[in-house]
Design a protein around this motif. Structure first.
Motif, PDB file in Angstrom:
ATOM      1  N   SER A 151       0.836  -1.201   0.000  1.00  0.00           N
ATOM      2  CA  SER A 151       0.000   0.000   0.000  1.00  0.00           C
ATOM      3  C   SER A 151       0.869   1.249   0.000  1.00  0.00           C
ATOM      4  O   SER A 151       0.587   2.208  -0.716  1.00  0.00           O
ATOM      5  CB  SER A 151      -0.897   0.063   1.232  1.00  0.00           C
ATOM      6  OG  SER A 151      -1.761  -1.007   1.248  1.00  0.00           O
ATOM      7  N   SER A 152       1.939   1.249   0.800  1.00  0.00           N
ATOM      8  CA  SER A 152       2.759   2.467   0.805  1.00  0.00           C
ATOM      9  C   SER A 152       3.494   2.627  -0.524  1.00  0.00           C
ATOM     10  O   SER A 152       3.723   3.752  -0.961  1.00  0.00           O
ATOM     11  CB  SER A 152       3.716   2.567   1.997  1.00  0.00           C
ATOM     12  OG  SER A 152       4.017   1.341   2.529  1.00  0.00           O
ATOM     13  N   ILE A 153       3.835   1.526  -1.174  1.00  0.00           N
ATOM     14  CA  ILE A 153       4.473   1.658  -2.495  1.00  0.00           C
ATOM     15  C   ILE A 153       3.473   2.262  -3.493  1.00  0.00           C
ATOM     16  O   ILE A 153       3.812   3.153  -4.266  1.00  0.00           O
ATOM     17  CB  ILE A 153       5.005   0.298  -2.997  1.00  0.00           C
ATOM     18  CG1 ILE A 153       6.132  -0.195  -2.082  1.00  0.00           C
ATOM     19  CG2 ILE A 153       5.502   0.413  -4.436  1.00  0.00           C
ATOM     20  CD1 ILE A 153       6.684  -1.579  -2.423  1.00  0.00           C
ATOM     21  N   ARG A 154       2.229   1.788  -3.435  1.00  0.00           N
ATOM     22  CA  ARG A 154       1.199   2.336  -4.349  1.00  0.00           C
ATOM     23  C   ARG A 154       1.010   3.834  -4.135  1.00  0.00           C
ATOM     24  O   ARG A 154       0.961   4.607  -5.086  1.00  0.00           O
ATOM     25  CB  ARG A 154      -0.139   1.632  -4.116  1.00  0.00           C
ATOM     26  CG  ARG A 154      -0.189   0.227  -4.659  1.00  0.00           C
ATOM     27  CD  ARG A 154      -1.618  -0.319  -4.591  1.00  0.00           C
ATOM     28  NE  ARG A 154      -1.621  -1.725  -4.923  1.00  0.00           N
ATOM     29  CZ  ARG A 154      -1.586  -2.712  -4.031  1.00  0.00           C
ATOM     30  NH1 ARG A 154      -1.600  -2.429  -2.733  1.00  0.00           N
ATOM     31  NH2 ARG A 154      -1.555  -3.971  -4.416  1.00  0.00           N
ATOM     32  N   GLU A 155       0.942   4.230  -2.875  1.00  0.00           N
ATOM     33  CA  GLU A 155       0.782   5.667  -2.570  1.00  0.00           C
ATOM     34  C   GLU A 155       1.968   6.471  -3.063  1.00  0.00           C
ATOM     35  O   GLU A 155       1.817   7.572  -3.596  1.00  0.00           O
ATOM     36  CB  GLU A 155       0.637   5.873  -1.054  1.00  0.00           C
ATOM     37  CG  GLU A 155      -0.755   5.595  -0.546  1.00  0.00           C
ATOM     38  CD  GLU A 155      -0.792   5.427   0.966  1.00  0.00           C
ATOM     39  OE1 GLU A 155       0.051   6.047   1.665  1.00  0.00           O
ATOM     40  OE2 GLU A 155      -1.643   4.657   1.450  1.00  0.00           O
ATOM     41  N   TRP A 156       3.135   5.926  -2.892  1.00  0.00           N
ATOM     42  CA  TRP A 156       4.364   6.616  -3.324  1.00  0.00           C
ATOM     43  C   TRP A 156       4.351   6.825  -4.847  1.00  0.00           C
ATOM     44  O   TRP A 156       4.686   7.895  -5.339  1.00  0.00           O
ATOM     45  CB  TRP A 156       5.562   5.763  -2.886  1.00  0.00           C
ATOM     46  CG  TRP A 156       6.901   6.264  -3.303  1.00  0.00           C
ATOM     47  CD1 TRP A 156       7.596   7.305  -2.757  1.00  0.00           C
ATOM     48  CD2 TRP A 156       7.726   5.740  -4.345  1.00  0.00           C
ATOM     49  NE1 TRP A 156       8.805   7.450  -3.398  1.00  0.00           N
ATOM     50  CE2 TRP A 156       8.905   6.508  -4.370  1.00  0.00           C
ATOM     51  CE3 TRP A 156       7.582   4.687  -5.265  1.00  0.00           C
ATOM     52  CZ2 TRP A 156       9.939   6.263  -5.283  1.00  0.00           C
ATOM     53  CZ3 TRP A 156       8.598   4.428  -6.163  1.00  0.00           C
ATOM     54  CH2 TRP A 156       9.758   5.220  -6.176  1.00  0.00           C
TER      55      TRP A 156
END
Ligand SMILES: [Zn+2]
Ligand SMILES: [Zn+2]
Length: 331
Positions: A151-156
């Motif tokens: 999820s944090s990779i997607r947001e990034w």
């Protein structure tokens, strides 16, 4: 004679006359997985899990003598029973279970206990002696569940798009890169990969692994095409001319080492994601306990610290020197 012994060529079974992940050329090598510090060139014959066969051929040549077997199936060398079981580290990665009479030894190879969807679910194997890796054998290494990391990779990636920057993720070409592709396929319309990743990808696709299509980046790839895509490159591409042509970009590094802040600064990364294909501290402890082993040998990584911790907790443990741990997950 113990079932397995540690020699200058590698972990050796005298009764069955074979080695496990040897680092010197031998007649018979049982190989846990296709990473280069475990699957080395020059052995007369290789035995590995069947999904590892095309990867070994990619790395060591199509003409090697290799036998692939499914997980759980037994092979006998001079009456010694050998079977391979999921290690969860990368496609085809296996633990080696060696049984001589009633004595059972297990060599973990590299492993992680979280199921990434591609590498199989790590299988706890009861044994008397367990030989374990400990790349991340310190209590500071404690991974978040992969769903949170993805999820944090997607947001990034979305953040970079809003800022008009390309997203480049550095990930080891065999293992980590496929894990990103598999887990981000729903969020990224197009993947662009470096040649090192493309080679492994084509072999895995041809062998039926459920990976999304990728575009191999060439000097002719129009920059406009990269806008809403994700670029994946091996760590060796950092700071090279190959990478500079994607400016402006944001650089993210996917590695267990990213749990320690200083490592991110040293890589000149904009973001660090502590995503590892190795077990973290709780994972190592969980794996060791599940074997019920009365003796544990610790190999590459924080092997002395981990052995000491096991001793203090009533498990006989000893560090052994090997030649593993020289490629993936290096800082
Ligand atoms: Zn490995
Ligand atoms: Zn290793």
């Amino acid at each position: 004679m113990p079932v397995l012994q540690f020699t200058d060529k590698g972990i050796y079974c005298a009764a069955g006359d074979f080695y496990i992940d040897p680092w010197q050329p031998v007649q018979r090598a049982v190989v846990t997985h296709a990473h280069s510090d475990h699957a080395r060139w020059g052995h007369r014959h290789y035995l590995c899990q069947q999904d590892s066969v095309p990867l070994l051929q990619l790395r060591l040549g199509a003409d090697i003598s290799v036998q692939g077997i499914p997980f759980g199936e037994a092979v006998y060398y001079n009456g010694v029973r050998i079977s391979l079981h999921p290690a969860g580290h990368m496609v085809g990665s296996a633990q080696v279970r060696v049984q001589q009479g009633s004595e059972i030894w297990v060599v973990s190879g590299d492993y992680k206990v979280e199921n990434d969807g591609l590498s199989g679910q790590f299988e706890p194997l009861p044994c008397q002696v367990f030989i374990t890796e400990c790349t991340f054998g310190l209590p500071i290494y404690n991974w978040q569940p992969q769903g949170i990391i993805f999820s944090s990779i997607r947001e990034w990636i979305q953040e970079n798009q809003r800022a008009g920057k390309h997203s480049i993720l550095l990930a080891y070409s065999l293992g980590k890169a496929q894990r990103l592709l598999y887990n981000l396929a729903d969020a990224v319309p197009r993947f662009y990969v470096h040649g090192a990743i493309n080679a492994a990808h084509q072999v895995l696709l041809a062998n039926g692994h459920p990976l999304p299509p990728v575009h191999y980046i060439t000097p002719d790839t129009p920059k406009a095409d990269l806008k809403d895509g994700l670029i994946i490159a091996p760590p060796s591409a950092a700071g090279t001319a190959w990478m500079r042509r994607f400016l402006p970009y944001a650089l993210g590094v996917c590695s267990g080492w990213m749990q320690v802040r200083g490592h991110m600064r040293r890589r000149n990364a904009d973001a660090g994601f502590a995503l590892s294909d190795h077990a973290d501290w709780p994972g190592l402890l969980q794996a060791v306990k599940a074997t019920g082993a009365e003796q544990v040998y610790t190999t590459h990584g924080f092997s002395s610290a981990f052995a000491r911790y096991l001793q203090e907790n009533g498990i006989a443990a000893e560090e052994v020197r090997t030649a593993f741990g020289q490629e993936e997950e290096e800082v």
